[in-house]
Structures are given as structure tokens and as C-alpha cells.
Design an enzyme around this catalytic site. Structure first.
Site, short mmCIF file in Angstrom:
data_model
loop_
_atom_site.label_atom_id
_atom_site.label_comp_id
_atom_site.label_asym_id
_atom_site.label_seq_id
_atom_site.Cartn_x
_atom_site.Cartn_y
_atom_site.Cartn_z
N ALA A 15 0.83 -1.21 0.00
CA ALA A 15 0.00 0.00 0.00
C ALA A 15 0.86 1.25 0.00
O ALA A 15 0.61 2.20 -0.77
CB ALA A 15 -0.94 -0.02 1.20
N GLU A 34 9.80 4.27 6.60
CA GLU A 34 9.75 2.84 6.87
C GLU A 34 10.56 2.55 8.13
O GLU A 34 11.69 3.02 8.26
CB GLU A 34 10.32 2.06 5.68
N GLN A 35 9.96 1.78 9.05
CA GLN A 35 10.65 1.52 10.31
C GLN A 35 11.82 0.55 10.19
O GLN A 35 12.75 0.58 10.98
CB GLN A 35 9.67 1.03 11.36
N ARG A 103 5.80 -12.41 -3.15
CA ARG A 103 5.60 -11.11 -2.51
C ARG A 103 6.87 -10.25 -2.60
O ARG A 103 6.79 -9.04 -2.80
CB ARG A 103 5.20 -11.31 -1.05
N TYR A 207 0.34 -23.23 -5.31
CA TYR A 207 0.51 -22.74 -6.69
C TYR A 207 1.99 -22.44 -6.94
O TYR A 207 2.75 -22.17 -6.01
CB TYR A 207 -0.35 -21.52 -7.00
N ASP A 285 -3.99 -2.58 4.88
CA ASP A 285 -4.31 -3.31 6.11
C ASP A 285 -4.56 -2.40 7.29
O ASP A 285 -5.22 -2.80 8.25
CB ASP A 285 -3.19 -4.30 6.45
#
Length: 388
Positions: A15, A34-35, A103, A207, A285
Site C-alpha cells: 500500500a 519505513e521503520q 511477494r 501454486y 491493512d
């Protein structure tokens, strides 16, 4: 509306990276926090359906080059290995992008797009406090430093700092299901199909990934105990094998090759009632955690990113954020309800299981394309062609 607008994005997941790029392409001055010390994702597989793929394409990213094109989804009897129903994408949607993707490859593709634009990336910045006022938003970080921006967008996931500010504290509830995730080397003959092996109280999704070199495995079981929420808790491959020992030889053969596996409890979070304040907004999320039973978590994050950027680009700020919530909340609520329904249908027991599978087999013979058409509201939805 966005030329030179100062916007901060919290979180460099799907996101966050997508909305940062969508905003920068529209002229915004974007800072991405970003942490973690680097943008990375170990993760495993995910499925990008056409509604998410169209966003990646609109961002100028060539997702098919990093993915396998899925031919369909097969629902299987987990015990016998017999097909119950096949959703044939090649027949129902021959030109659509149904993608099987690692991912880490998606994160890498999105990061590449962000770094190609004038976006400032600040790593190792963990947000501790957020203070908004009429003129802007102040961020306080764990290292004691501060920053101020005109608008702040929370793409900071399940443990969002912004969400409780907008909605108050909320405690998710355990669904009674635990998931296992792993990848194993492929044997080299697997079709690019997502297979759902269904059994009483359990199911296994498999998959191929990365040109067929890996097989992604997600195994879900109903059980009364759980582990902490999150993907990165180590599990025991031997326990995984024991818990799915009554599946057919095909599934057991895959599970026997698992050397490392993660395990996590599946918790249901309500869709946030409030997605925005005057100068902040949630997406992904952070706004609507999604259970993995419709493969839509990443797709909803991509849709959110595009719509939020589009609203900010075409409407004044005091109209843009309410419009974004009004557009997105009904759709993600419908998606989450459909995912929750799948969780039940995959785990049918006794007579319900026999009757349900028989009905699906009959439907597949009588109207084979209808299985895909049932989800036309999901797959055919293209946020990049909409207008605010």
C-alpha cells in the site's frame, strides 16, 4: 491539486509503495517512512487479480514480467485429490492478468518504481506519535527526531499508529483458524493454477512461483489455540505434516518437502469506521485487514492507493479524504465478507460437505464459465478508469 503538495506516507509495504508512486506521478512531493532498515519482504506467494494488475499497469510497472500468468483456480477434494470445480480464467477472461507472484518480487517492482521518481525514502524511522492540527501533521519517531508534513497517510499495516488515533483502540478476535506458510522447490511439471485442497476443518492452497521453480503453500486449520498474529513466527514442519496427515498423497508429498514453515493465528479485524481526519488517512491493512481466503489483500491495497491519490489530485483536501472513504469502504467490506464466506465453504463437514461438493461439480458441468462470472464484480472492477 497535488503539484508540490507535501505528503508523508508511513510504511513501505504494498500500500505504501503504491500510493507513494501514485502521488508522485501526479506531482506531489512525497516522503516515505519505513521503520525497517531496508525495504524488503521475505514473505511467500500472492495472487494479483485483474483489479490489482490494472493499477500496477497504470503505475507503469510490468508485473507480468515478474510473475506467472495463472490459468485458473481448481477446488479439489483434499482426501481423494479429485477435482470439485475449476475456475478457468483462460476461457472466461482470456486477456485478463491473473498473476501468481512472489511477494518479494512485487515489493521489489514497487520499490523500483518509487526510486525512479523524486521520492525521499527514510528508513529506520519508527513512528511513535502523530499530532495533527489545522496546519499540518507532526510525526515523532522512536529515535527522538521529528518531522512535519501537510498530509500524512497511514499504510503502516496491522499495527498502525494512525488507526487507533482515528478510531480508538480495537481488539481483534481470533477466528479459530491457524495458517501455515512455506515454499518448496517445484518438481518442474506443475501447471500455473492455484489449487485449493478442501477437507473437513482444513484446507491447503498451492501454486507455482518464479517461472515454476517454487511451489507456494498455505495450509489453514481450525484449532482452539493460536500463535501471535503476523507471518513470521517459526513453525515445526513435523507438526504441519501431522496436522494434515489425512490429506491425499499429492498434498502430503508437498508437505513432506517443507524444511522451514511460518505459522500464525488468523484474527478478524473490523473495517475501520473512520478512515481519515482533516489531514490524515488510512489505506491497506491499516484500514481493513483481510483474511487470505479470496487472495485480495494486496489487490485491495493497490486499489486503495490509486483511489486515494486520484481523490487528492482532483478534489480539495476537505473533500478528497471523505470521498476516498465513501468510495472504498463499501467495496472492501464486500470483499472481506466474501473472503469470510470462503473460509467456511472450504471447511465443510459431514453431509454439508458431500452436498456442497456435489453442487459445485454439477455447476461446473452445466455452466463452466459461471464460476468466474460470479466474481465479475471483483475481477472486472478497474479503479484506474473511474472518475472521482
Amino acid at each position: 491539486m497535488l503539484i508540490g503538495q507535501d505528503i508523508a506516507v508511513l510504511g513501505a509495504g504494498v500500500a505504501g509503495l503504491a500510493v507513494a508512486q501514485a502521488l508522485a506521478l501526479r506531482g506531489a512531493s512525497v516522503t516515505l517512512y519505513e521503520q525497517a532498515p531496508e525495504i524488503t519482504e521475505v514473505g511467500a506467494g500472492l495472487q494479483i487479480s485483474p483489479n490489482g494488475a490494472c493499477v500496477l499497469a497504470a503505475l507503469g510497472l510490468d508485473a507480468p514480467s515478474r510473475a506467472m500468468r495463472a490459468k485458473g483456480v481448481q477446488l479439489m477434494d483434499g482426501y481423494s485429490g479429485r477435482e470439485v470445480l475449476r475456475l478457468d480464467f483462460t476461457a472466461a477472461r482470456p486477456d485478463a492478468d491473473f498473476l501468481l507472484m512472489h511477494r518479494a518480487d512485487l515489493i521489489g517492482l514497487l520499490e523500483q518504481g518509487v526510486r525512479a521518481l523524486d521520492i525521499e525514502i527514510r528508513l529506520s524511522h519508527k513512528v511513535e506519535r502523530i499530532h495533527g492540527d489545522a496546519d499540518g501533521v507532526k510525526l515523532q519517531f522512536a529515535d527522538g527526531s521529528e518531522a512535519r508534513h501537510a498530509v500524512v497517510l497511514g499504510a503502516d499495516g496491522l499495527h498502525s499508529k494512525l488507526r487507533p488515533m482515528l478510531n480508538g483502540p480495537a481488539k481483534p478476535f481470533f477466528t479459530g483458524q491457524t495458517a501455515w506458510r512455506a515454499t518448496v522447490p517445484a518438481l518442474g511439471h506443475e501447471e500455473p493454477i492455484a489449487m485449493v485442497h478442501m477437507a473437513a476443518g482444513r484446507h491447503v492452497v498451492t501454486y507455482p512461483l518464479r517461472d515454476g521453480s517454487l511451489i507456494n503453500i498455505v495450509a489453514v486449520e481450525e484449532r482452539s489455540d493460536w500463535v501471535e498474529e503476523g507471518w513470521h513466527h517459526a513453525g515445526d514442519p513435523a507438526e504441519l505434516m501431522r496436522n494434515f496427515a489425512n490429506f491425499g498423497p499429492g498434498v502430503k508429498g508437498l508437505l513432506s518437502r517443507v524444511e522451514e514453515v511460518s505459522r500464525w493465528g488468523l484474527f478478524r479485524h473490523p473495517v475501520a469506521l473512520r478512515w481519515h481526519s482533516e489531514r490524515t488517512a488510512l489505506l491497506g491493512d491499516a484500514a481493513h485487514p483481510t483474511l487470505p481466503f479470496l487472495a485480495q489483500g494486496a489487490n485491495m491495497a493497490l486499489e486503495d492507493a490509486w483511489v486515494l491519490a486520484d481523490c487528492l489530485a482532483t478534489l480539495p483536501l476537505d473533500e478528497a479524504l471523505p470521498a476516498y472513504q465513501a468510495i472504498r469502504r463499501p467495496r472492501v467490506t464486500r470483499v472481506i465478507e466474501a473472503a469470510n464466506a470462503n473460509a467456511k465453504n472450504y471447511h465443510l463437514k459431514g453431509p454439508k460437505r458431500f452436498l456442497g461438493h456435489a453442487a459445485l461439480r454439477l455447476a461446473g458441468k452445466v455452466a463452466p464459465k459461471q464460476a468466474v462470472e460470479r466474481f465479475s464484480w471483483l475481477y472486472d472492477f478497474d479503479v484506474t478508469k473511474g472518475s472521482v
